[in-house]
Design an enzyme around this catalytic site. Structure first.
Site, PDB file in Angstrom:
ATOM      1  N   HIS A 270      -7.411 -25.588 -55.922  1.00 23.35           N
ATOM      2  CA  HIS A 270      -8.812 -25.695 -55.512  1.00 23.35           C
ATOM      3  C   HIS A 270      -9.507 -26.943 -56.060  1.00 23.35           C
ATOM      4  O   HIS A 270     -10.727 -27.056 -55.969  1.00 23.35           O
ATOM      5  CB  HIS A 270      -9.601 -24.445 -55.919  1.00 23.35           C
ATOM      6  CG  HIS A 270      -9.036 -23.179 -55.361  1.00 23.35           C
ATOM      7  ND1 HIS A 270      -9.036 -22.896 -54.018  1.00 23.35           N
ATOM      8  CD2 HIS A 270      -8.421 -22.129 -55.968  1.00 23.35           C
ATOM      9  CE1 HIS A 270      -8.468 -21.714 -53.822  1.00 23.35           C
ATOM     10  NE2 HIS A 270      -8.086 -21.239 -54.967  1.00 23.35           N
TER      11      HIS A 270
ATOM     12  N   GLY B  61     -15.616 -26.803 -59.236  1.00 20.23           N
ATOM     13  CA  GLY B  61     -14.438 -27.545 -59.655  1.00 20.23           C
ATOM     14  C   GLY B  61     -13.151 -26.755 -59.589  1.00 20.23           C
ATOM     15  O   GLY B  61     -12.179 -27.092 -60.259  1.00 20.23           O
ATOM     16  N   GLY B  62     -13.126 -25.682 -58.788  1.00 17.62           N
ATOM     17  CA  GLY B  62     -11.913 -24.894 -58.659  1.00 17.62           C
ATOM     18  C   GLY B  62     -11.720 -23.856 -59.737  1.00 17.62           C
ATOM     19  O   GLY B  62     -10.778 -23.067 -59.692  1.00 17.62           O
TER      20      GLY B  62
ATOM     21  N   GLU C 215     -21.392 -28.106 -49.018  1.00 21.68           N
ATOM     22  CA  GLU C 215     -19.967 -27.907 -48.762  1.00 21.68           C
ATOM     23  C   GLU C 215     -19.778 -26.831 -47.693  1.00 21.68           C
ATOM     24  O   GLU C 215     -20.389 -25.760 -47.742  1.00 21.68           O
ATOM     25  CB  GLU C 215     -19.245 -27.531 -50.048  1.00 21.68           C
ATOM     26  CG  GLU C 215     -19.349 -28.607 -51.123  1.00 21.68           C
ATOM     27  CD  GLU C 215     -18.340 -28.411 -52.240  1.00 21.68           C
ATOM     28  OE1 GLU C 215     -17.707 -27.333 -52.284  1.00 21.68           O
ATOM     29  OE2 GLU C 215     -18.190 -29.329 -53.059  1.00 21.68           O
TER      30      GLU C 215
ATOM     31  N   LYS D  22     -14.515 -15.636 -55.975  1.00 20.74           N
ATOM     32  CA  LYS D  22     -15.168 -16.845 -56.465  1.00 20.74           C
ATOM     33  C   LYS D  22     -16.234 -16.480 -57.488  1.00 20.74           C
ATOM     34  O   LYS D  22     -17.064 -15.599 -57.240  1.00 20.74           O
ATOM     35  CB  LYS D  22     -15.826 -17.614 -55.309  1.00 20.74           C
ATOM     36  CG  LYS D  22     -14.861 -18.124 -54.264  1.00 20.74           C
ATOM     37  CD  LYS D  22     -15.571 -18.691 -53.055  1.00 20.74           C
ATOM     38  CE  LYS D  22     -16.299 -19.965 -53.340  1.00 20.74           C
ATOM     39  NZ  LYS D  22     -16.863 -20.572 -52.105  1.00 20.74           N
TER      40      LYS D  22
ATOM     41  N   ARG E  76     -25.940 -32.299 -57.397  1.00 22.11           N
ATOM     42  CA  ARG E  76     -25.640 -33.453 -58.249  1.00 22.11           C
ATOM     43  C   ARG E  76     -24.881 -34.479 -57.421  1.00 22.11           C
ATOM     44  O   ARG E  76     -24.567 -34.246 -56.254  1.00 22.11           O
ATOM     45  CB  ARG E  76     -24.764 -33.017 -59.427  1.00 22.11           C
ATOM     46  CG  ARG E  76     -23.499 -32.275 -58.979  1.00 22.11           C
ATOM     47  CD  ARG E  76     -22.528 -32.022 -60.101  1.00 22.11           C
ATOM     48  NE  ARG E  76     -21.509 -31.057 -59.754  1.00 22.11           N
ATOM     49  CZ  ARG E  76     -20.425 -31.303 -59.038  1.00 22.11           C
ATOM     50  NH1 ARG E  76     -20.250 -32.506 -58.525  1.00 22.11           N
ATOM     51  NH2 ARG E  76     -19.526 -30.353 -58.790  1.00 22.11           N
TER      52      ARG E  76
ATOM     53  N   LYS F 147     -23.718 -18.836 -56.268  1.00 19.99           N
ATOM     54  CA  LYS F 147     -23.197 -18.864 -54.906  1.00 19.99           C
ATOM     55  C   LYS F 147     -23.711 -17.718 -54.046  1.00 19.99           C
ATOM     56  O   LYS F 147     -23.952 -17.876 -52.851  1.00 19.99           O
ATOM     57  CB  LYS F 147     -21.669 -18.858 -54.952  1.00 19.99           C
ATOM     58  CG  LYS F 147     -21.050 -20.143 -55.496  1.00 19.99           C
ATOM     59  CD  LYS F 147     -19.547 -20.061 -55.496  1.00 19.99           C
ATOM     60  CE  LYS F 147     -18.904 -21.400 -55.839  1.00 19.99           C
ATOM     61  NZ  LYS F 147     -19.279 -21.890 -57.157  1.00 19.99           N
TER      62      LYS F 147
END
Length: 624
Positions: A235, A164-165, A275, A158, A297, A116
């Site tokens: 999340h 996926g949270g 996102e 994060k 993906r 990220k």
């Protein structure tokens, strides 16, 4: 076109890929672990190869076994689905090096967007707006805490390799930062093998907007519009829809254009999702939407995009991987109608959404709308994988129609004895804020007590259940059809409803509309399906007690799992709400806390140990 395809995944997504491949005349090969030997995706594929023990780390996450299975079966290509190895650049490269076709983006694109922090720097360079935060290399607690203070609370921690949270924590106060960081790193290490984190400013009234993009090997990149995935719990997405409510054309053009630029920055091929996080406090505006991350993906929620565009995204993936150009260019794509997806999970909202496992003795899924599933009646929900049972997708000309269609489908959905979130989803779809489009990622948390509430059962519904139990002659089919009853009330009767006694005044077969559906599960019990709830109705019985209740200080394991942290020792004094033990099960952490002030009289939990459901972990004696 690819002629044979190995699907390096399981469950719902494996079945979904098989469906499109079969339509295109492509031979399919499934892989399976011990736990999935009798799974639906194994039987639906043309061929299946066993790849190891039940834990994913010994089967679905072992790239060498999957490539060997492809070679053994003569598969020409590998589709990773989502999760597992789908965003593993090393695996993608290994597939290509084995002279197999990788149905996904190039390994270098996965690497560029996989972390990220690096992805955000790349987006800054490409002119894509990003959320304020800290992306530095210094990962010491002291530096991270200092940066969090500078950003200003609340902040979001994060995991840089997360998804996926998992590996994500919101922190509201500086005093909680270190504990949240420790928990986040532990979860990130277990899930991704990487404990590095980044910090972001927490956005007030945040909305999660994502854009479906697609690229091919000929330099073409298009978007297939946006999805709103703001309804989240811990999340993790719960209900997704397309298009996003309140999105005007100017904002859509800006956001989707930024998504295309993001994909072009990494020379992207195949399906991907950009996102964004939006500050929805004053509606959706182009200058208040920021890049969060890219998922390299296919997404779990891709069906809503398929429904509003009329495109099969798995087919697009297979055609692009075969070297073809995109099936449609940007000016050939448009939005038609509204679609919603609800994720049906094996979990118990009444017990803090704890995962529920076991045999699906009853599985009644809707038939009039699209349902993507990887299980069937008589199948197992195991503790080894994600607890999603199915995705229920609705489509309507307008948003209100899509909501009503989806709510109707959930009202007829029955699962037993495994617990599900169907009633929770039904309540969520009826929430006034959601129905008006006033959504953000905190909506569920603010209203969770109301959303997890069970239905109030009218006398007519219970009277109908009593008639079904009595086996009398009734003008309906007890398996699937609703019916009508009318007339004056009779004397008080009693039934067992999910282990608790319920009294009511029985009605004769002539008074009031009944909307329940019934399924007999034994001579003395029926399953009542009413407003999203699957309730076991039995002949009168004494009130039961909940498994794992801690009213006497006995802290029981609510599910099978692994103990990853023990916070107390025998003899310790504890206060109500103190963490005692943290359990990891079905890919999530679950903390067990003290039910009242007292002393640890007995401790049977050891870090790293495996426990079964109902195991006594801690005994608390109340303070005098």
């Amino acid at each position: 076109m690819i002629s044979s395809l190995l699907i390096a995944n399981r469950g719902e997504i494996a079945c979904r890929i098989i469906r499109t491949a079969r339509r295109l005349g492509i031979r399919t090969v499934a892989v399976y672990s011990d736990a999935d030997a009798k799974a639906l995706h194994v039987r639906e594929a043309d061929e299946a190869v066993h790849i190891g023990p039940s834990p994913a780390a010994d089967s679905y996450l072992v790239g060498e076994k999957i490539i060997a299975a492809a070679k053994e079966s003569g598969a020409e290509a590998i589709h990773p689905g989502y999760g597992f190895l789908s965003e593993n650049a090393d695996f993608a490269q290994a597939v290509i090096d084995a002279d197999l076709i990788w149905v996904g983006p190039k390994p270098e694109s996965i690497r560029a967007m996989g972390l990220k922090d690096a992805a955000k720097k790349l987006m800054d360079d490409a002119g894509v707006p990003t959320t304020p935060g800290y992306l530095g290399e210094d990962q010491s607690e002291k530096r991270l805490a200092k940066e969090a203070d500078a950003i200003g609370y609340p902040v979001l921690i994060k995991a840089v390799a997360g998804g996926g949270g998992k590996g994500m924590r919101k922190v509201d106060d500086a005093k909680d930062f270190v504990d949240a960081l420790t928990s986040c790193r532990r979860e990130a290490t277990a899930a991704f093998g990487n404990d590095h984190v980044l910090l972001e400013k927490w956005i007030e009234s945040p909305r999660h907007i994502e854009v479906q993009i697609f690229g091919d090997s000929h330099g073409n990149v298009v978007h297939l519009f946006e999805r709103d995935c703001s309804l989240q719990r811990r999340h993790q997405k719960v209900i997704e829809e397309a298009p996003a409510p309140g999105m005007d054309e100017e904002t859509r053009e800006a956001v989707c254009g930024a998504a295309v630029r993001a994909a072009q920055a990494v020379d992207y091929e195949g399906a991907g999702t950009i996102e964004f996080i939006a500050d929805g406090s004053e509606g959706l505006k182009a200058d208040r939407i920021w890049f969060m991350e890219m998922n390299t993906r296919l997404q779990v929620e891709h069906p809503v995009t398929e429904e509003i565009t009329g495109q099969d995204l798995v087919e697009w993936q297979l055609r692009v991987a075969s070297g073809e150009t995109l099936p449609k260019m940007q000016d050939e794509l448009s939005i038609n109608g509204w679609a919603m997806e609800a994720r049906l999970y094996a979990e118990d909202p009444a017990r803090g959404f704890l995962p529920s496992i076991g045999t699906l003795d009853v599985l009644m899924l809707p038939e009039s709308e699209r349902v993507d599933t990887g299980v069937e009646e008589g199948g197992e929900v195991s503790p080894f994988y994600d607890p999603m049972i199915a995705k229920v997708i609705s489509f309507g000309g307008q948003r209100g129609e899509a909501i009503e269609y989806l709510r109707l489908e959930l009202s007829t959905l029955g699962v037993w004895p495994v617990k599900t979130n169907a009633r929770f989803l039904y309540n969520l779809l009826g929430d006034e804020d959601f129905r008006s489009g006033n959504v953000d990622t905190g909506l569920i948390e603010r209203k969770v007590e109301v959303l997890v509430s069970g239905p109030s059962l009218p006398a007519a519904e219970l009277s109908a259940a009593l008639e079904v139990l009595g086996g009398g002659s009734l003008p309906w089919q007890p398996e699937l059809e609703g019916f009508r009853l009318n007339a004056p009330a009779n004397p008080e009767r009693w039934l067992g409803v999910d282990g608790r006694r319920a009294s009511f005044s029985a009605c004769s077969p002539s008074g009031g509309y009944v909307s329940s559906y019934f399924r007999r599960v034994s001579a003395d019990a029926v399953l009542m399906i009413y407003e999203g709830a699957s309730l076991l109705i039995e002949r009168d019985r004494a009130e039961g007690s909940a498994t794992g209740a801690a009213s006497d200080g006995a802290i029981l394991s609510p599910m099978p799992g692994k103990i990853i942290a023990v916070e107390v020792a025998a003899g310790d004094d504890v206060s109500k709400g103190d963490k005692l033990v943290t359990l990891e099960a079905m890919k999530m952490e679950h903390s067990l806390v003290a039910p009242f002030d007292g002393t640890v009289a007995e401790l049977n939990a050891q870090q790293g140990g495996q426990v079964s459901e109902g195991t006594l972990l801690v005994q608390i004696e109340a303070a005098e």
